[in-house]
Design a protein around this motif. Structure first.
Motif, PDB file in Angstrom:
ATOM      1  N   ASN A   1      35.887  43.537  48.046  1.00  0.00           N
ATOM      2  CA  ASN A   1      35.233  42.888  46.916  1.00  0.00           C
ATOM      3  C   ASN A   1      35.237  41.380  47.165  1.00  0.00           C
ATOM      4  O   ASN A   1      36.310  40.786  47.289  1.00  0.00           O
ATOM      5  CB  ASN A   1      35.976  43.241  45.621  1.00  0.00           C
ATOM      6  N   GLU A   2      34.065  40.778  47.252  1.00  0.00           N
ATOM      7  CA  GLU A   2      33.978  39.365  47.596  1.00  0.00           C
ATOM      8  C   GLU A   2      33.105  38.619  46.596  1.00  0.00           C
ATOM      9  O   GLU A   2      32.102  39.162  46.109  1.00  0.00           O
ATOM     10  CB  GLU A   2      33.422  39.195  49.017  1.00  0.00           C
ATOM     11  N   PRO A   3      33.467  37.367  46.274  1.00  0.00           N
ATOM     12  CA  PRO A   3      32.729  36.589  45.275  1.00  0.00           C
ATOM     13  C   PRO A   3      31.452  35.970  45.842  1.00  0.00           C
ATOM     14  O   PRO A   3      31.356  34.757  46.068  1.00  0.00           O
ATOM     15  CB  PRO A   3      33.743  35.508  44.874  1.00  0.00           C
TER      16      PRO A   3
ATOM     17  N   SER B   1      20.151  31.667  41.194  1.00  0.00           N
ATOM     18  CA  SER B   1      21.209  32.087  40.289  1.00  0.00           C
ATOM     19  C   SER B   1      22.505  31.324  40.561  1.00  0.00           C
ATOM     20  O   SER B   1      22.811  30.991  41.716  1.00  0.00           O
ATOM     21  CB  SER B   1      21.463  33.590  40.453  1.00  0.00           C
ATOM     22  N   PRO B   2      23.292  31.053  39.513  1.00  0.00           N
ATOM     23  CA  PRO B   2      24.594  30.406  39.722  1.00  0.00           C
ATOM     24  C   PRO B   2      25.577  31.276  40.503  1.00  0.00           C
ATOM     25  O   PRO B   2      26.592  30.782  40.989  1.00  0.00           O
ATOM     26  CB  PRO B   2      25.104  30.148  38.301  1.00  0.00           C
ATOM     27  N   THR B   3      25.276  32.577  40.627  1.00  0.00           N
ATOM     28  CA  THR B   3      26.127  33.452  41.450  1.00  0.00           C
ATOM     29  C   THR B   3      25.838  33.275  42.937  1.00  0.00           C
ATOM     30  O   THR B   3      26.597  33.746  43.773  1.00  0.00           O
ATOM     31  CB  THR B   3      25.896  34.938  41.089  1.00  0.00           C
TER      32      THR B   3
ATOM     33  N   HIS C   1      29.186  48.460  42.796  1.00  0.00           N
ATOM     34  CA  HIS C   1      29.827  48.700  41.508  1.00  0.00           C
ATOM     35  C   HIS C   1      31.240  49.212  41.741  1.00  0.00           C
ATOM     36  O   HIS C   1      31.548  49.783  42.788  1.00  0.00           O
ATOM     37  CB  HIS C   1      29.051  49.703  40.656  1.00  0.00           C
ATOM     38  N   ASN C   2      32.090  48.986  40.742  1.00  0.00           N
ATOM     39  CA  ASN C   2      33.430  49.576  40.778  1.00  0.00           C
ATOM     40  C   ASN C   2      33.926  49.855  39.362  1.00  0.00           C
ATOM     41  O   ASN C   2      35.113  49.854  39.102  1.00  0.00           O
ATOM     42  CB  ASN C   2      34.404  48.677  41.555  1.00  0.00           C
ATOM     43  N   GLU C   3      32.948  50.133  38.463  1.00  0.00           N
ATOM     44  CA  GLU C   3      33.269  50.506  37.082  1.00  0.00           C
ATOM     45  C   GLU C   3      32.891  51.955  36.851  1.00  0.00           C
ATOM     46  O   GLU C   3      31.794  52.392  37.218  1.00  0.00           O
ATOM     47  CB  GLU C   3      32.511  49.609  36.101  1.00  0.00           C
ATOM     48  N   LYS C   4      33.788  52.703  36.234  1.00  0.00           N
ATOM     49  CA  LYS C   4      33.560  54.122  36.007  1.00  0.00           C
ATOM     50  C   LYS C   4      32.341  54.366  35.133  1.00  0.00           C
ATOM     51  O   LYS C   4      31.607  55.340  35.329  1.00  0.00           O
ATOM     52  CB  LYS C   4      34.801  54.755  35.369  1.00  0.00           C
ATOM     53  N   THR C   5      32.087  53.469  34.174  1.00  0.00           N
ATOM     54  CA  THR C   5      30.958  53.650  33.269  1.00  0.00           C
ATOM     55  C   THR C   5      29.615  53.503  33.982  1.00  0.00           C
ATOM     56  O   THR C   5      28.585  53.927  33.464  1.00  0.00           O
ATOM     57  CB  THR C   5      31.012  52.626  32.120  1.00  0.00           C
ATOM     58  N   GLN C   6      29.625  52.914  35.164  1.00  0.00           N
ATOM     59  CA  GLN C   6      28.382  52.719  35.911  1.00  0.00           C
ATOM     60  C   GLN C   6      28.217  53.750  37.034  1.00  0.00           C
ATOM     61  O   GLN C   6      27.194  53.775  37.715  1.00  0.00           O
ATOM     62  CB  GLN C   6      28.340  51.316  36.510  1.00  0.00           C
TER      63      GLN C   6
ATOM     64  N   ILE D   1      32.473  48.852  48.304  1.00  0.00           N
ATOM     65  CA  ILE D   1      31.978  47.546  48.746  1.00  0.00           C
ATOM     66  C   ILE D   1      31.233  46.946  47.565  1.00  0.00           C
ATOM     67  O   ILE D   1      30.221  47.488  47.113  1.00  0.00           O
ATOM     68  CB  ILE D   1      31.034  47.659  49.957  1.00  0.00           C
ATOM     69  N   ASP D   2      31.733  45.808  47.040  1.00  0.00           N
ATOM     70  CA  ASP D   2      31.170  45.292  45.791  1.00  0.00           C
ATOM     71  C   ASP D   2      31.343  43.780  45.694  1.00  0.00           C
ATOM     72  O   ASP D   2      32.122  43.176  46.443  1.00  0.00           O
ATOM     73  CB  ASP D   2      31.852  45.983  44.606  1.00  0.00           C
ATOM     74  N   HIS D   3      30.604  43.200  44.724  1.00  0.00           N
ATOM     75  CA  HIS D   3      30.710  41.749  44.495  1.00  0.00           C
ATOM     76  C   HIS D   3      30.872  41.432  43.010  1.00  0.00           C
ATOM     77  O   HIS D   3      30.692  40.290  42.596  1.00  0.00           O
ATOM     78  CB  HIS D   3      29.473  41.026  45.070  1.00  0.00           C
ATOM     79  N   HIS D   4      31.196  42.456  42.216  1.00  0.00           N
ATOM     80  CA  HIS D   4      31.399  42.244  40.783  1.00  0.00           C
ATOM     81  C   HIS D   4      32.887  42.158  40.447  1.00  0.00           C
ATOM     82  O   HIS D   4      33.743  42.348  41.314  1.00  0.00           O
ATOM     83  CB  HIS D   4      30.775  43.396  39.989  1.00  0.00           C
ATOM     84  N   ARG D   5      33.173  41.902  39.169  1.00  0.00           N
ATOM     85  CA  ARG D   5      34.560  41.883  38.727  1.00  0.00           C
ATOM     86  C   ARG D   5      35.199  43.231  38.984  1.00  0.00           C
ATOM     87  O   ARG D   5      34.534  44.264  39.019  1.00  0.00           O
ATOM     88  CB  ARG D   5      34.651  41.533  37.236  1.00  0.00           C
ATOM     89  N   ILE D   6      36.495  43.236  39.180  1.00  0.00           N
ATOM     90  CA  ILE D   6      37.197  44.490  39.434  1.00  0.00           C
ATOM     91  C   ILE D   6      37.292  45.272  38.132  1.00  0.00           C
ATOM     92  O   ILE D   6      37.784  44.772  37.118  1.00  0.00           O
ATOM     93  CB  ILE D   6      38.594  44.226  40.026  1.00  0.00           C
TER      94      ILE D   6
END
Length: 555
Positions: free
Chosen positions: A351-353, A393-395, A314-319, A333-338
């Motif tokens: 951060n990698e897709p 998953s499509p991801t 994760h890299n969101e403050k709300t999470q 270390i994350d794989h989500h949107r910035i």
């Protein structure tokens, strides 16, 4: 002095899923192989059943819970000052304060429980008291007087206690006549007449000053009458001043129930607010078992060391855990949107897709040349299967498939059979509440004025999916209120058919779903064929739709 080595917490997001937990454990292991072993995995919430199954299957305990990374008392330099016994004299306490350069000491019992504190001000106040009965009032032990006056016991029991009597300076028999009462503590010099008069008058304790000799006759009379005799090198003036400092600290201490103290888990912010109520500069600290652990000072509370953290998945403050703005973020270390997390200093941000954080970790293990143990490989494989819905998953990318299959070989698991067992464990509703299931994999997203939450459960059978929908649907409103968000969307995903049924709650929620996915709902459920990814297919569509609707409202 070099900075002390500090523990680093490796933490996933709130409402942790399998990738969040497995990535934290696996990355902490990797960091400890390449650096000093100070990295510890933590969880930011309760584990869902899928993750519990994974940890049990591969022999791991749940990581310790951490809900806030705000600096706590345990992050300060706690002075490991030993507690003193309640019978310790004021003089000994004062001497210890001078040696350790503190102005407050903690008093503890034999079990290290806090009984009270004594400060230099308390001792100073005591020396100003003029009470003649101060020694007996405090039930002072003879040994305290010996220590304070550097005395030698001629007659008596060092463990004896003075229960009665006033302090009297016996200059001459004439001066003592009519002044001395039975049981008094009498200070005399080398005059035989004064010593003998005090003994014959029934003094309780005879303190002979100036190191003067005591005759055999006086000693014999004292023994016959149960009188204690002490000699001291101090003169009468000094002895009279010092002897009052022989009283035990318990007689002058501030008792524990009135002492301002902190737990090691008290936040520094809370401690700063509280210390304004105290006249002291040093405060006792209790460990997690409630035992005395040391003291912190006011300057300590003003000079705080931040917690060191590494964020995974994760890299969101709300999470993130509470207080992240007061922590030192070392890596992400994350794989989500910035998202919205800011750092106060440069940090490694990878951060990698790909479909799973553990896919990135698999690559890092290779880059660092660290062999992946069987149990760690099992955790990482589980995370990849969970996040990519067993590569459906499509991801999911070719890297996810390669990493997942390579890790399966290391841990010796059949991918399909293991994935079925893992997803079935996660879908088991036995004994579960709606709140429990709702929070098992739920994330809050925000951008500008747009805030909403998306949860997801993955199922291998239609019956288990329908049962989860019936359990969780009525709770969506409460879930939104608990997370202080206006909209909630919950995905119930059939892994094998790659279809999601979405339930929702909030103002215009149905219109948002209809517009975001170009579909119509029936009975409050939107069926979304081919939609299985929260990250790639659902969250971006909802965010775009909600922002568009906000813009239209403002026009």
């Amino acid at each position: 002095m070099p900075e002390a080595i500090r523990k680093v917490n490796v933490i996933g997001h709130q409402h942790p899923d399998t990738d969040s937990i497995c990535a934290a454990i696996s990355y902490a292991y990797l960091k400890n192989q390449t650096d000093k072993p100070i990295y510890e995995a933590r969880r930011a919430g309760a584990l869902n059943r899928e993750t519990q199954f994974v940890l049990k299957h591969f022999g791991f305990n749940e990581p310790a819970l951490i809900t806030s990374v705000r600096p706590q008392i345990k992050d300060l330099s706690i002075q490991r000052q030993e507690g003193i016994d309640a019978e310790t004299s004021l003089f000994t306490a004062w001497s210890l304060m001078r040696e350790t350069k503190v102005d407050t000491l903690a008093i503890t019992d034999e079990h290290n429980e806090l009984e009270g504190i004594i400060s230099i001000k308390d001792i100073a106040t005591s020396t100003m008291e003029m009470s003649k009965s101060v020694i007996s009032d405090a039930k002072t032990k003879i040994i305290n007087i010996l220590d304070t006056l550097q005395g030698e016991l001629i007659v008596g029991d060092p463990e004896g206690t003075i229960e009665r009597g006033n302090l009297v300076v016996g200059t001459s028999p004439e001066m003592m006549d009519g002044l001395l009462n039975e049981g008094d503590i009498v200070l005399v010099t080398n005059r035989y007449e004064s010593q003998r008069f005090a003994v014959d008058a029934g003094a309780g304790v005879l303190i002979v000053c100036n190191g003067a000799q005591v005759t055999k006759a006086v000693i014999n009379a004292a023994q016959q009458n149960g009188i204690t005799i002490i000699t001291t090198p101090y003169d009468t003036y000094a002895a009279a001043r010092l002897v009052s400092l022989s009283v035990p600290v318990r007689s002058r201490m501030l008792k524990a129930e009135n002492v301002l103290h902190f737990s090691v888990n008290t936040t520094v912010d809370d401690a700063r607010k509280i210390i304004t109520q105290s006249r002291h500069r040093f405060f006792p600290v209790l460990d997690e078992a409630g035992k005395y652990a040391g003291v912190v000072s006011t300057p300590n509370l003003l000079s705080v060391q931040k917690k060191h953290v590494i964020l995974v998945d994760h890299n969101e403050k709300t999470q993130a855990v509470d207080g992240l703005d007061q922590a030192n973020i070392m890596e992400i270390i994350d794989h989500h949107r910035i998202g919205s997390i800011e750092t106060s200093s440069p940090a490694l941000f990878r951060n990698e897709p790909v479909g799973c954080t553990c896919t990135i970790l698999y690559t890092i293990f290779g880059e660092k040349g660290v062999e992946i143990p069987k149990n760690i490989a099992g955790l990482m494989m589980s995370a990849i299967l969970s996040d990519t819905l067993c590569f459906r998953s499509p991801t999911c990318t070719s890297r996810d498939v390669h990493a997942g299959e390579a890790l399966a070989k290391i841990c010796g698991e059949d991918v399909d059979a293991y994935a079925d067992a893992m997803f079935d464990a996660g879908a088991d509703l036995t004994g579960r509440t709606a709140e429990d299931f709702f929070n098992s994999d739920f994330k809050v997203f925000s951008r500008g004025s747009v805030r909403f939450g998306v949860g997801q459960g993955s199922f291998m059978t239609e019956n288990s999916r329908k049962a989860a929908e019936a359990l969780t649907g009525p709770y969506l409103k409460e879930g939104a209120e608990a997370n202080e968000i206006p909209l909630v969307f919950y995905m119930f995903t059939d892994v094998k058919s790659q279809t999601t049924e979405m339930l929702y709650w909030g103002d215009n929620a149905e219109a948002v779903v209809s517009r975001a996915f170009n579909t119509k709902s029936e009975n409050g459920i939107a069926t979304l064929p081919g939609v299985v990814s929260r990250k790639k297919q659902v969250t971006p569509a909802l965010m775009t739709t909600l922002q568009s609707m906000k813009e239209e409202e403002s026009e």
